[in-house]
Write an enzyme that holds these catalytic residues in place. Structure first.
Site, PDB file in Angstrom:
ATOM      1  N   ASP A  56      -3.344   8.552  -1.447  1.00 16.88           N
ATOM      2  CA  ASP A  56      -3.976   7.426  -0.160  1.00 16.88           C
ATOM      3  C   ASP A  56      -5.711   7.369  -0.331  1.00 16.88           C
ATOM      4  OD1 ASP A  56      -3.669   5.364   1.648  1.00 16.88           O
ATOM      5  OD2 ASP A  56      -4.302   7.681   3.103  1.00 16.88           O
ATOM      6  N   ASP A 109     -21.692  15.737 -26.117  1.00 21.14           N
ATOM      7  CA  ASP A 109     -20.316  15.840 -25.556  1.00 21.14           C
ATOM      8  C   ASP A 109     -20.063  14.546 -24.922  1.00 21.14           C
ATOM      9  OD1 ASP A 109     -22.339  16.216 -23.010  1.00 21.14           O
ATOM     10  OD2 ASP A 109     -21.904  17.880 -22.527  1.00 21.14           O
ATOM     11  N   HIS A 123       3.279   7.078   5.321  1.00 21.07           N
ATOM     12  CA  HIS A 123       2.396   7.913   5.685  1.00 21.07           C
ATOM     13  C   HIS A 123       1.732   6.839   6.561  1.00 21.07           C
ATOM     14  CE1 HIS A 123       0.576   5.210   2.362  1.00 21.07           C
ATOM     15  NE2 HIS A 123      -1.318   5.932   3.590  1.00 21.07           N
ATOM     16  N   HIS A 161       0.978  -1.705   0.296  1.00 22.37           N
ATOM     17  CA  HIS A 161      -0.260   0.071  -0.064  1.00 22.37           C
ATOM     18  C   HIS A 161       0.715   1.273  -0.255  1.00 22.37           C
ATOM     19  CE1 HIS A 161      -2.972   2.906   1.153  1.00 22.37           C
ATOM     20  NE2 HIS A 161      -2.920   2.913   2.729  1.00 22.37           N
ATOM     21  N   GLU A 214       1.069   6.427  12.830  1.00 22.37           N
ATOM     22  CA  GLU A 214      -0.144   5.830  12.739  1.00 22.37           C
ATOM     23  C   GLU A 214      -0.316   4.702  13.694  1.00 22.37           C
ATOM     24  OE1 GLU A 214      -2.980   7.870  10.783  1.00 22.37           O
ATOM     25  OE2 GLU A 214      -4.243   6.176  11.191  1.00 22.37           O
ATOM     26  N   ASP A 215       0.040   3.650  12.921  1.00 18.47           N
ATOM     27  CA  ASP A 215      -0.290   2.085  12.922  1.00 18.47           C
ATOM     28  C   ASP A 215       0.914   1.329  13.165  1.00 18.47           C
ATOM     29  OD1 ASP A 215      -2.592   2.808  11.153  1.00 18.47           O
ATOM     30  OD2 ASP A 215      -1.929   1.881   9.376  1.00 18.47           O
TER      31      ASP A 215
HETATM   32 MN    MN Z   1      -2.601   4.392   3.576  1.00 21.00          MN
END
Ligand code: MN
Length: 744
Positions: free
Chosen positions: A155, A275, A89, A64, A93-94
C-alpha cells in the site's frame, strides 16, 4: 449524464477491467478455479464499495487497491488470501463495508488481515505520536499475521509511486515517514527491491535535484558499464559453460539512495564510488549441492581475478537474520577497478529479492533461514508486549535494530548469537537472558576481561560474567544498542525507582512524625527548596538511596508545625550546607575482591596503593585486567566520571593473612636518635616490615618517607598513632605511593 461523461465513464470501466486482467496475469500462484473465483468476488466487492470515489489525481479510487493487489502478487509473490485482502484493504476504513460482511463473504482469515490494516488510520493529517502508535499497532498484528505488514508495505509503495499529485507538504511528510519507518521495515523483512524503491522514491521527493543528478549520471554511464561487465565476465562465463553449469548473470547498480548516502555522508564523489554496481552469478543448483557449487564458482572467479581478502562475505554458512544468503567477493578487474561478485543459487536469489514472502514459499523445503526471521519477529513481539515501553521510545529502540547489520558472536559452548553491529558485552548478556543482563559485571572476550561497554566483533567468543549483587544502572543506557537490552534496563530502572520512591517516602514520613511536623504539601515544598531537589519523586529516590541526609532537616526552623528555611542560611551560608548530598555506598551493591573476582586478574593500582579497609573500586582497564583504586585516589574522580561504565564496585573480604604496602610521611623536629625511635616502633615493637625508608633533614626539621607492610587500615592507623606519640614528631600522614617513590 451527458454524452461525454458517459463516454469517459465507459473508457474508465475499460481501464478498470484492463488493470484487473493485469492483476490476474500477475497472480501466477492463484491458478485454481476457487482462487480465481475469490479474487473476482473481492474485485467486484471493492469496485462497488469504492464506486464514485476518486484519488487526488482524479483517477478512480479502485485503481489503487488493484495496484496494491498486483504488487502483492507480482513483487511479493503472495497467494490468494493476500491478493483478496489487498483488493479490500481500504474498504472497511473508507467505505460502508464492515468487517462482519467481509468475514461472511471472504472468511475469518481475510477479515483478520483487514482488521489489522484498518486499525491504522490514514496517516496524512496526524502528528507524529499517533503515527508511531499506529505503527506499533501494525507491528503488533505481526503476531496475528505477517501479511498485514506485507500488504501495508505494498500500500505504501503504491502511494509513494503516485505521490506526485499530492501537495508538497504532504509529499515531504509521507516521504520522511517512508524513509524512517517503512523502508527499514521492508529491509528487515528482507524485501530488498521494495526497500530500495521506497528509499529511492523518498529521496526523489525530499531531495529532487540531487536525485535527478544521480539518476542522469547513472543513465549516462550505463553503456560503458554494460560493456565493462561483458568483458569482465567473458572468461568466467567460458569456464562455467565448460563445466556445464546452468547459470544466469545479472548486474545492478547501487540504488540512487545509497549513492546519495555515500556522497553526502562519506563525502565520496560520484565518480569515485567503486562499488557502484555488483555482478551476480545465479545458479540453478539443487538445494543439497548449492553451497558447494557456490564455492566452486568462487574458485573459478578467483582463478581469473585477484580477490580482496577483507571483502569475502559468506552469508551462506551464516545467513543474515532477515534470511539473506549469498557468497560475496570483491575482485580486482584488469582495469584496476574493484568489482563485487555475488554468487548464489536461484532459491537464494529469490529469498534475497522477496524476503519473507519467499521464505513462506520455501517453508516446507528449508527451515534454516526461516529460523532467523522468526527470531527477529519474536524479538519484536517481546518489545511490543513490554507494558513499560511507550510507542515513541519503542520506535527509537526498534529503529536501532532495523538499521543495523549483524555480527555473530559465539558463547563458550559454541552457540551462535546474532547481534547488531556495535553491540556490547552487555547487549550479549541481555540477549542470553534478561536476568543475565541485569547481573552482568563484565565479560571475557576471547579469554580477555573486558568492561560492559566493550564492543563485540563478529567471530568473538564471549563469556558473560555476572554477580548476584549487580543491578542495572542508568548509564548502561548510554552504550547498549539492542532494543531488548534498552527496554529491559529501562523497566528495571523504573521498577527500582518506584520501589525506592516508596521507601524514601516512608522514611520522610517517619522522620517528620518524629519531628512532630505534619507531612503535607506546604512542608514538602520547603523541603524540596531546602534540598534543592526538583520534585517529590526525585526527593524520595534520593532519600532511599542515601544520597540525601534527613538529619539536616534539623537545620530548618519549625514555627507552629510549619517548616521554614532560616534566612541567614538561605542567603550567605549556602556553600557549607551544600555537601548534604552524599552518596552512601550500598553494602549489597559491591563486588568482593578475592571472592567473586577470584578468577579474574586484578592488580592494586600503583598510584594509590589501596589496602584492606580503604574504600575502593575496581576499574576495568583496556588491556591490563581490573585495577583496584582507593575512592579518594587522585585519579579516581576522573576515571569514575569519564568511564563510569568501566567502574565496578569492590570491597575487601577479610584478608588478614595478607600484607599490603602503604606510604607514610612523618615530619617533626630533628633530634638525636629520631630515626632509631621510629624504626624501633615499627619493626621491633610492632613487627611491621618496611620496604623503603628515607629521611631528610633541613635546618632542624626532618621529613621521613616510609613504605610499610600492613594488613589493613586499622593496622595502619594504630601504627600512625604510635609514631605520632614520639616526642618531636609533629605530623604523621598516609601518602600515595608516588610520594614515597620520589625520594626512595
Ligand atoms: Mn490504501
Amino acid at each position: 449524464m451527458n454524452v461525454r461523461a458517459e463516454a469517459s465513464s465507459e473508457q474508465e470501466k475499460q481501464q478498470i477491467l484492463n488493470r484487473y486482467r493485469g492483476l490476474l496475469r500477475a497472480s501466477q500462484h492463484s491458478n485454481t478455479r476457487e482462487d480465481r473465483r475469490m479474487i473476482r468476488r473481492a474485485f467486484n466487492t471493492a469496485v462497488e464499495a469504492h464506486q464514485g470515489t476518486r484519488r487526488r489525481s482524479g483517477e478512480p479510487y479502485i485503481f489503487h487497491p488493484i495496484a496494491v493487489a498486483r504488487i502483492v502478487a507480482e513483487e511479493m509473490r503472495l497467494g490468494t488470501t493476500s491478493i483478496v485482502a489487498a483488493l479490500l484493504h481500504d474498504t472497511v476504513e473508507d467505505t460502508n463495508l464492515n468487517l462482519d460482511r467481509i468475514e461472511r463473504e471472504f472468511g475469518k482469515r481475510v477479515a483478520t488481515i483487514i482488521d489489522g490494516l484498518t486499525k491504522i488510520p490514514g496517516s496524512f493529517d496526524q502528528n507524529q505520536s499517533p503515527q508511531a502508535e499506529n505503527f506499533r499497532k501494525m507491528l503488533l498484528s505481526l503476531s496475528e499475521d505477517v501479511r498485514v505488514i506485507l500488504i501495508k508495505l505494498a500500500d505504501r509503495l503504491h502511494n509513494m509511486r503516485t505521490l506526485d499529485s499530492m501537495k508538497r507538504q504532504t509529499q515531504l511528510k509521507i516521504a520522511s515517514e517512508t524513509e524512517f519507518l517503512y523502508a527499514p521495515l521492508a529491509h528487515r523483512l528482507g524485501l530488498y527491491s521494495i526497500k530500495t524503491e521506497l528509499e529511492d522514491l523518498a529521496l526523489k521527493f525530499k531531495e529532487p535535484e540531487a536525485y535527478e543528478e544521480i539518476r542522469q549520471k547513472l543513465k549516462k554511464g550505463k553503456e560503458v558499464r554494460s560493456r565493462f561487465i561483458n568483458r569482465f565476465m567473458r572468461p568466467i562465463r567460458e569456464d562455467l559453460e565448460r563445466e556445464g553449469y546452468d547459470f544466469k548473470v545479472k548486474w545492478r547498480t547501487k540504488s540512487i539512495h545509497s549513492i546519495f548516502q555515500k556522497i553526502h555522508n562519506k563525502g565520496v564523489p560520484f565518480e569515485e564510488i567503486y562499488d557502484l554496481f555488483a555482478v551476480r552469478i545465479i545458479l540453478n543448483s539443487p538445494p543439497r549441492k548449492e553451497k558447494a557449487d557456490c564455492w566452486k564458482i568462487y574458485s573459478i572467479v578467483t582463478d581469473h581475478y585477484k580477490p580482496n581478502p577483507d571483502r569475502l562475505r559468506d552469508w551462506i554458512s551464516t545467513p543474515k537474520s532477515n534470511g539473506y544468503e549469498s557468497l560475496h567477493t570483491t575482485v580486482m578487474s584488469p582495469t584496476g577497478k574493484w568489482v563485487e561478485v555475488q554468487i548464489r543459487s536461484e532459491r537464494m536469489d529469490e529469498v534475497a529479492e522477496m524476503g519473507y514472502a519467499a521464505h513462506w514459499r520455501y517453508k516446507e523445503q528449508e527451515k534454516t533461514a526461516e529460523g532467523n526471521l522468526d527470531r527477529w519477529l519474536t524479538r519484536v513481539r517481546e518489545l511490543l508486549e513490554d507494558p513499560e515501553s511507550n510507542a515513541l521510545e519503542f520506535l527509537d529502540d526498534l529503529k536501532l535494530n532495523l538499521f543495523s547489520d549483524e555480527i555473530f558472536v559465539f558463547t563458550p559452548k559454541g552457540d551462535l548469537k546474532t547481534l547488531p553491529v556495535g553491540a556490547t558485552a552487555l547487549d550479549l548478556a541481555f540477549e542470553i537472558h534478561s536476568q543475565v543482563g541485569e547481573r552482568c559485571t563484565g565479560a571475557k572476550v576471547n579469554h580477555k576481561l573486558v568492561p560492559l561497554d566493550h564492543q563485540l566483533q563478529s567471530g568473538d567468543q564471549a563469556e558473560v560474567l555476572t554477580s548476584k549483587n549487580q543491578k542495572p544502572k542508568e548509564d548502561w543506557l548510554k552504550f547498549v544498542v539492542t532494543a531488548k537490552a534498552r527496554s529491559k534496563i529501562k523497566s528495571a530502572l523504573n521498577r527500582e525507582k518506584r520501589e525506592a520512591g516508596l521507601e524514601g517516602k516512608e522514611r520522610l514520613q517517619r522522620k517528620l512524625e518524629h519531628m512532630k511536623v505534619p507531612f503535607d504539601d506546604e512542608n514538602l515544598r520547603v523541603i524540596l527548596r531546602y534540598f534543592e531537589v526538583p520534585n517529590e519523586k526525585e526527593l524520595y529516590y534520593r532519600i532511599a538511596k542515601g544520597a540525601l541526609d534527613l538529619s539536616h532537616l534539623k537545620e530548618l526552623e519549625v514555627k507552629g508545625k510549619r517548616f521554614s528555611i532560616p534566612e541567614k542560611k538561605e542567603s550567605q551560608e549556602k556553600a557549607p550546607l551544600k555537601p548534604r548530598t552524599k552518596v552512601r555506598p550500598d553494602p549489597k551493591d559491591t563486588l568482593i575482591i578475592g571472592e567473586e573476582l577470584k578468577n579474574t586478574e586484578y592488580k592494586l593500582a600503583p598510584c594509590c596503593r589501596p589496602i584492606p579497609g580503604d574504600d575502593v573500586f575496581g576499574y576495568i582497564t583496556s588491556n591490563d585486567g581490573v585495577k583496584i583504586h582507593r575512592t579518594n585516589c587522585p585519579n579516581a574522580m576522573e576515571l569514575m566520571s569519564r568511564h563510569a561504565q568501566r567502574v565496578i564496585k569492590a570491597r575487601w573480604a577479610s584478608q588478614e593473612q595478607l600484607e599490603f604496602t602503604a606510604g607514610i610521611r612523618i615530619t617533626g623536629i630533628d633530634g638525636l636518635g629520631m630515626v632509631n625511635q621510629i624504626t624501633d616502633i615499627i619493626s621491633d615493637q610492632n613487627h611491621i616490615n618496611m620496604n623503603k625508608i628515607s629521611f631528610q633533614s633541613n635546618a632542624g626539621v626532618f621529613e621521613g618517607l616510609l613504605q610499610v607492610m600492613v594488613h589493613d587500615t586499622l593496622h595502619l592507623d594504630k601504627l600512625i598513632q604510635k609514631i605520632q606519640s614520639i616526642d618531636g614528631v609533629d605530623q604523621v600522614e598516609r601518602v600515595d605511593e608516588s610520594k614515597t617513590e620520589q625520594d626512595a
